[in-house]
Design an enzyme around this catalytic site. Structure first.
Site, PDB file in Angstrom:
ATOM      1  N   TYR A 141      12.466 -12.229   2.327  1.00  0.00           N
ATOM      2  CA  TYR A 141      12.882 -11.260   1.319  1.00  0.00           C
ATOM      3  C   TYR A 141      14.108 -11.794   0.596  1.00  0.00           C
ATOM      4  O   TYR A 141      15.211 -11.800   1.142  1.00  0.00           O
ATOM      5  CB  TYR A 141      13.209  -9.909   1.951  1.00  0.00           C
ATOM      6  CG  TYR A 141      12.053  -9.236   2.655  1.00  0.00           C
ATOM      7  CD1 TYR A 141      10.735  -9.607   2.414  1.00  0.00           C
ATOM      8  CD2 TYR A 141      12.285  -8.212   3.565  1.00  0.00           C
ATOM      9  CE1 TYR A 141       9.679  -8.972   3.072  1.00  0.00           C
ATOM     10  CE2 TYR A 141      11.245  -7.568   4.215  1.00  0.00           C
ATOM     11  CZ  TYR A 141       9.953  -7.948   3.966  1.00  0.00           C
ATOM     12  OH  TYR A 141       8.922  -7.319   4.614  1.00  0.00           O
TER      13      TYR A 141
ATOM     14  N   PHE B 115       3.665   0.833   3.291  1.00  0.00           N
ATOM     15  CA  PHE B 115       3.114   1.481   2.092  1.00  0.00           C
ATOM     16  C   PHE B 115       2.584   2.888   2.402  1.00  0.00           C
ATOM     17  O   PHE B 115       1.384   3.145   2.291  1.00  0.00           O
ATOM     18  CB  PHE B 115       2.008   0.638   1.457  1.00  0.00           C
ATOM     19  CG  PHE B 115       2.466  -0.669   0.892  1.00  0.00           C
ATOM     20  CD1 PHE B 115       3.703  -0.792   0.282  1.00  0.00           C
ATOM     21  CD2 PHE B 115       1.662  -1.798   0.983  1.00  0.00           C
ATOM     22  CE1 PHE B 115       4.131  -2.005  -0.226  1.00  0.00           C
ATOM     23  CE2 PHE B 115       2.062  -3.015   0.469  1.00  0.00           C
ATOM     24  CZ  PHE B 115       3.309  -3.111  -0.136  1.00  0.00           C
TER      25      PHE B 115
ATOM     26  N   LEU C 255       2.536   5.458   0.716  1.00  0.00           N
ATOM     27  CA  LEU C 255       1.847   6.054  -0.429  1.00  0.00           C
ATOM     28  C   LEU C 255       1.022   5.015  -1.181  1.00  0.00           C
ATOM     29  O   LEU C 255       0.657   5.227  -2.336  1.00  0.00           O
ATOM     30  CB  LEU C 255       2.851   6.705  -1.394  1.00  0.00           C
ATOM     31  CG  LEU C 255       3.478   8.021  -0.942  1.00  0.00           C
ATOM     32  CD1 LEU C 255       4.453   8.540  -1.981  1.00  0.00           C
ATOM     33  CD2 LEU C 255       2.409   9.068  -0.666  1.00  0.00           C
TER      34      LEU C 255
ATOM     35  N   GLY D  21      -2.052   2.677  -2.508  1.00  0.00           N
ATOM     36  CA  GLY D  21      -3.496   2.635  -2.653  1.00  0.00           C
ATOM     37  C   GLY D  21      -4.189   3.970  -2.787  1.00  0.00           C
ATOM     38  O   GLY D  21      -5.402   4.060  -2.581  1.00  0.00           O
TER      39      GLY D  21
ATOM     40  N   THR E   4      -6.049   6.972  -4.636  1.00  0.00           N
ATOM     41  CA  THR E   4      -6.777   7.216  -5.877  1.00  0.00           C
ATOM     42  C   THR E   4      -6.139   8.418  -6.579  1.00  0.00           C
ATOM     43  O   THR E   4      -5.397   9.194  -5.954  1.00  0.00           O
ATOM     44  CB  THR E   4      -8.253   7.537  -5.596  1.00  0.00           C
ATOM     45  OG1 THR E   4      -8.327   8.814  -4.927  1.00  0.00           O
ATOM     46  CG2 THR E   4      -8.913   6.466  -4.744  1.00  0.00           C
TER      47      THR E   4
END
Length: 290
Positions: free
Chosen positions: A66, A215, A217, A219, A221
């Site tokens: 990072y 992650f 939140l 991916g 739809t």
């Protein structure tokens, strides 16, 4: 360094030989744009880290890739000498190129180099936890983890690493790694909308192995986002709060590492993860990923 004794959402989990807060902190967002270079406000970034520890968080997730080196050096400058209770997890398996890409680096020599770079940038003689990252930005992929993981196991035997884990892996790679040596965690993408690891989460919980989703939140739809937003609105909460609270509710072995470069957002995430989810809302949320 003074820390608060107020219990954090989800309580604690025993990670190897350490008890850590299930609500942790992911340091990736402390680097510059696209996780490259220093942040615009280095002191602000260090303040977020100090606030995280001050709030009682004892689990920080990072990587020398990072920046590269940026987040590890921010952690060292902000928190070293580290509180005895602090557990810092890092990962190896990829480096950075000039374009901001993440080329894989999993040969034994690559892994040894990355481990020593993490030791140096964090300013420690032994790393608490090293995750072997497989796959790529698209997710897990096929391939053997054995040679890479045997290298980490050798470094662990040398006393340079206390605990080992795997990241961005298939269930088969988890099993393959466990045939080499014991692991304390699996770090994969998992959230309300992406439930592909449901069976793995439960199997790991039965074996006392942590599952660390990234992650929370990612991916979704549009329809899934709308469904989450409706529940959040009903509870007068943010979608992120509901997503984090659901993850803590999902299984006791799930550890959260939400990242932010803002102390305000850090406190919001912490408060949100403690949200109580009524049974009818849990049922509606569970249906999002199925």
């Amino acid at each position: 360094m003074t820390t608060h004794s107020t219990p954090l959402p989800g309580g604690t989990w025993t990670l190897g030989d350490s008890v850590v807060t299930r609500f942790g902190y992911g340091a990736m967002q402390l680097a510059g744009p696209w996780v490259m270079g220093p942040p615009a406000d280095p002191e602000g970034a260090r303040s977020v880290l100090r606030n995280a520890v001050g709030l009682g968080i004892t689990h920080i997730d990072t990587s020398d890739a990072y920046g590269p080196r940026v987040t590890n050096e921010l952690i060292r400058k902000a928190l070293h000498p580290y509180p005895e209770s602090l557990f810092i997890a890092t990962k190896v398996g990829a480096t950075r190129d000039a374009q901001g890409g993440w080329p894989t680096a999993r040969r034994p020599a690559d892994i040894r180099k990355q481990v020593h770079e993490n030791l140096e940038s964090l300013g420690v003689e032994t790393l608490d936890l090293v995750n072997m990252r497989m796959g790529d930005a698209q997710g897990p992929g096929p391939g053997s983890i054995t040679e890479a993981f045997e290298t980490l196991a050798d470094l662990q035997q040398q006393g340079l690493i206390r605990h080992l884990g795997v990241s961005n892996v298939t269930a088969e790679q988890v099993a393959e790694a466990r045939r080499v040596t014991s692991i304390v965690c699996v770090q994969n993408m998992y959230n309300l909308a992406h439930r592909h690891d449901d069976d793995l989460v439960d199997r790991l919980a039965a074996d006392g192995i942590a599952y660390v989703p990234f992650f929370p939140l990612g991916g979704f739809t549009p329809l899934q986002s709308e469904a989450l937003s409706k529940v959040a609105s009903r509870l007068q909460a943010t979608p992120m709060s509901v997503a984090l609270a659901w993850l803590l509710h999902r299984s006791p072995n799930i550890l959260l590492i939400p990242g932010t470069s803002s102390t305000v957002h850090l406190r919001e995430n912490l408060a949100g993860a403690g949200l109580t989810l009524p049974e009818e809302d849990l049922a509606e949320l569970d249906s999002i990923g199925h």
